[in-house]
Design a protein around this motif. Structure first.
Motif, mmCIF file in Angstrom:
data_model
loop_
_atom_site.group_PDB
_atom_site.id
_atom_site.type_symbol
_atom_site.label_atom_id
_atom_site.label_comp_id
_atom_site.label_asym_id
_atom_site.label_seq_id
_atom_site.Cartn_x
_atom_site.Cartn_y
_atom_site.Cartn_z
ATOM 1 N N ARG A 1 57.397 46.868 58.541
ATOM 2 C CA ARG A 1 58.236 46.461 57.498
ATOM 3 C C ARG A 1 58.697 45.005 57.959
ATOM 4 O O ARG A 1 59.029 45.018 59.145
ATOM 5 C CB ARG A 1 59.493 47.296 57.322
ATOM 6 C CG ARG A 1 59.082 48.727 56.451
ATOM 7 C CD ARG A 1 60.262 49.345 55.859
ATOM 8 N NE ARG A 1 60.039 50.641 55.310
ATOM 9 C CZ ARG A 1 59.565 50.801 54.166
ATOM 10 N NH1 ARG A 1 59.163 49.732 53.194
ATOM 11 N NH2 ARG A 1 59.367 51.867 53.449
ATOM 12 N N ALA A 2 58.902 44.117 57.015
ATOM 13 C CA ALA A 2 59.398 42.836 57.286
ATOM 14 C C ALA A 2 61.070 42.780 57.417
ATOM 15 O O ALA A 2 61.672 41.899 58.074
ATOM 16 C CB ALA A 2 58.946 41.962 56.107
ATOM 17 N N GLY A 3 61.512 43.841 56.844
ATOM 18 C CA GLY A 3 62.968 43.904 56.819
ATOM 19 C C GLY A 3 63.310 45.355 56.669
ATOM 20 O O GLY A 3 62.681 46.350 56.832
ATOM 21 N N SER A 4 64.664 45.524 56.326
ATOM 22 C CA SER A 4 65.303 47.025 56.381
ATOM 23 C C SER A 4 64.881 47.619 54.835
ATOM 24 O O SER A 4 64.842 48.851 54.749
ATOM 25 C CB SER A 4 66.783 46.889 56.317
ATOM 26 O OG SER A 4 67.414 46.019 55.482
ATOM 27 N N GLU A 5 64.374 46.697 53.822
ATOM 28 C CA GLU A 5 63.985 47.357 52.689
ATOM 29 C C GLU A 5 62.625 46.840 52.311
ATOM 30 O O GLU A 5 62.006 45.802 52.847
ATOM 31 C CB GLU A 5 64.938 46.539 51.571
ATOM 32 C CG GLU A 5 66.215 47.086 51.666
ATOM 33 C CD GLU A 5 66.696 48.581 51.380
ATOM 34 O OE1 GLU A 5 65.798 49.132 50.729
ATOM 35 O OE2 GLU A 5 67.648 48.917 52.015
ATOM 36 N N PRO A 6 61.856 47.837 51.601
ATOM 37 C CA PRO A 6 60.597 47.227 51.162
ATOM 38 C C PRO A 6 60.399 46.130 50.714
ATOM 39 O O PRO A 6 61.369 45.620 49.675
ATOM 40 C CB PRO A 6 60.043 48.446 50.154
ATOM 41 C CG PRO A 6 60.931 49.620 50.521
ATOM 42 C CD PRO A 6 62.307 48.997 50.977
ATOM 43 N N THR A 7 59.422 45.162 50.826
ATOM 44 C CA THR A 7 59.158 43.842 50.100
ATOM 45 C C THR A 7 58.530 44.308 48.808
ATOM 46 O O THR A 7 58.112 45.294 48.547
ATOM 47 C CB THR A 7 58.181 43.005 50.770
ATOM 48 O OG1 THR A 7 57.147 43.572 51.326
ATOM 49 C CG2 THR A 7 59.392 42.591 52.402
ATOM 50 N N SER A 8 58.405 42.918 47.864
ATOM 51 C CA SER A 8 57.672 43.143 46.835
ATOM 52 C C SER A 8 56.134 43.401 46.956
ATOM 53 O O SER A 8 55.296 43.736 45.863
ATOM 54 C CB SER A 8 57.752 41.794 45.727
ATOM 55 O OG SER A 8 57.540 40.804 46.363
ATOM 56 N N GLU A 9 55.487 43.038 47.934
ATOM 57 C CA GLU A 9 54.059 42.972 48.712
ATOM 58 C C GLU A 9 54.111 43.672 49.670
ATOM 59 O O GLU A 9 54.854 43.577 50.382
ATOM 60 C CB GLU A 9 53.565 41.512 48.422
ATOM 61 C CG GLU A 9 53.666 40.859 47.092
ATOM 62 C CD GLU A 9 53.013 39.463 47.421
ATOM 63 O OE1 GLU A 9 52.707 38.761 46.343
ATOM 64 O OE2 GLU A 9 52.765 39.075 48.642
ATOM 65 N N ILE A 10 52.873 44.311 49.811
ATOM 66 C CA ILE A 10 52.389 45.217 50.877
ATOM 67 C C ILE A 10 50.760 44.531 51.277
ATOM 68 O O ILE A 10 50.030 44.553 50.296
ATOM 69 C CB ILE A 10 52.612 46.366 50.922
ATOM 70 C CG1 ILE A 10 52.331 47.184 52.362
ATOM 71 C CG2 ILE A 10 51.660 47.212 50.018
ATOM 72 C CD1 ILE A 10 52.575 48.656 52.313
#
Length: 282
Positions: free
Chosen positions: A179-188
């Motif tokens: 993960r790029a941060g603590s929450e999922p991003t809009s893209e994977i």
């Protein structure tokens, strides 16, 4: 080695791992893999680690290490022998204890920061040395012999292990979500192997890689990625430019909306990492 020696001395499990094929279910003696010649959701290839043979319940075909290579590479016996002779996959079936199914054939001795010159040189040759913070150096024992390699951890605590001569998984096979941060991003972004993921991180300024990443660690693990992919409004595919990669890309495009196939970036090359190696200036 001749045919008889290879059938007796080359590990069928290690041969399958050299083609990024890993068990879906296993115990100490036997395992089930997905078929060699077709896509399926329920694994039908039964592998006996002690007898060093495999049987496909879907077709009724039996395999040894030579015919497995022939089936996967669609090659002659002599070409299969050449492939097997180049691998360091020897084992002694007489040393495999079968009375304790819970035992495993390896032992992890130490996990540490990457310091060995051979591993640093290997990562540099793959043009991803800058991303070594995603990796560890692993010292392990495999069938009584000691080895070392770079290790990339998956979601189940298993390790994808690589060096110049080795490609295997220690522990449970699984995907890796970064993960790029603590929450999922809009893209994977989705990759087959971790070298393509590391390459992607190297190119973050050009490819806008501020997104979560999913490394399959084998296309056979796609079924473990399905729930993860459902969380994302957009999916970016960086899969291999081969029939297997194209087949998985097609399945994902059919199963999910807003999927972008990014393989055109490295058109003419096997994968993203090969493209970087062959096009990046020294």
């Amino acid at each position: 080695m001749n045919c008889k020696n290879i059938r007796q001395k080359v590990s069928i499990r290690a041969v399958l791992e050299s083609f990024s094929r890993f068990p879906v279910k296993e115990n100490r003696r036997t395992a089930f893999y997905f078929a060699l010649d077709r896509d399926e959701k329920v694994p039908s290839l039964s592998v006996d680690y002690v007898k060093n043979t495999a049987f496909d319940f879907g077709t009724g075909k039996s395999y040894d290490v030579i015919s497995i290579v022939q089936q996967i590479k669609q090659c002659s016996v002599s070409e299969a022998l050449q492939y097997l002779s180049a691998l360091d996959l020897s084992f002694d079936p007489g040393q495999l204890p079968v009375e304790k199914p819970s035992e495993v054939s390896y032992k992890i001795l130490k996990i540490k920061k990457i310091r060995h010159p051979a591993l640093i040189q290997y990562l540099d040759a793959r043009k991803v040395l800058e991303q070594k913070h995603f990796l560890k150096q692993i010292d392990y024992e495999f069938y009584g012999r000691k080895y070392f390699g770079i290790a990339f951890e998956n979601n189940s605590g298993g390790f994808e292990v690589r060096n110049t001569y080795t490609k295997l998984c220690l522990g449970l096979k699984d995907v890796t979500l970064v993960r790029a941060g603590s929450e999922p991003t809009s893209e994977i972004a989705v990759f087959e192997g971790f070298f393509d993921f590391l390459t992607f991180r190297n190119l973050e300024n050009k490819l806008n890689s501020g997104c979560d990443c999913l490394i399959l660690n084998s296309t056979a693990m796609l079924f473990k990625a399905e729930q993860i992919l459902q969380e994302y409004p957009k999916i970016l595919l960086f899969l291999d430019n081969d029939p297997n990669g194209k087949s998985v890309a097609l399945k994902i495009r059919n199963d999910y909306q807003n999927v972008e196939d990014c393989s055109l970036i490295y058109h003419g090359y096997k994968d993203l990492n090969e493209w970087l190696i062959k096009t990046k200036e020294p």
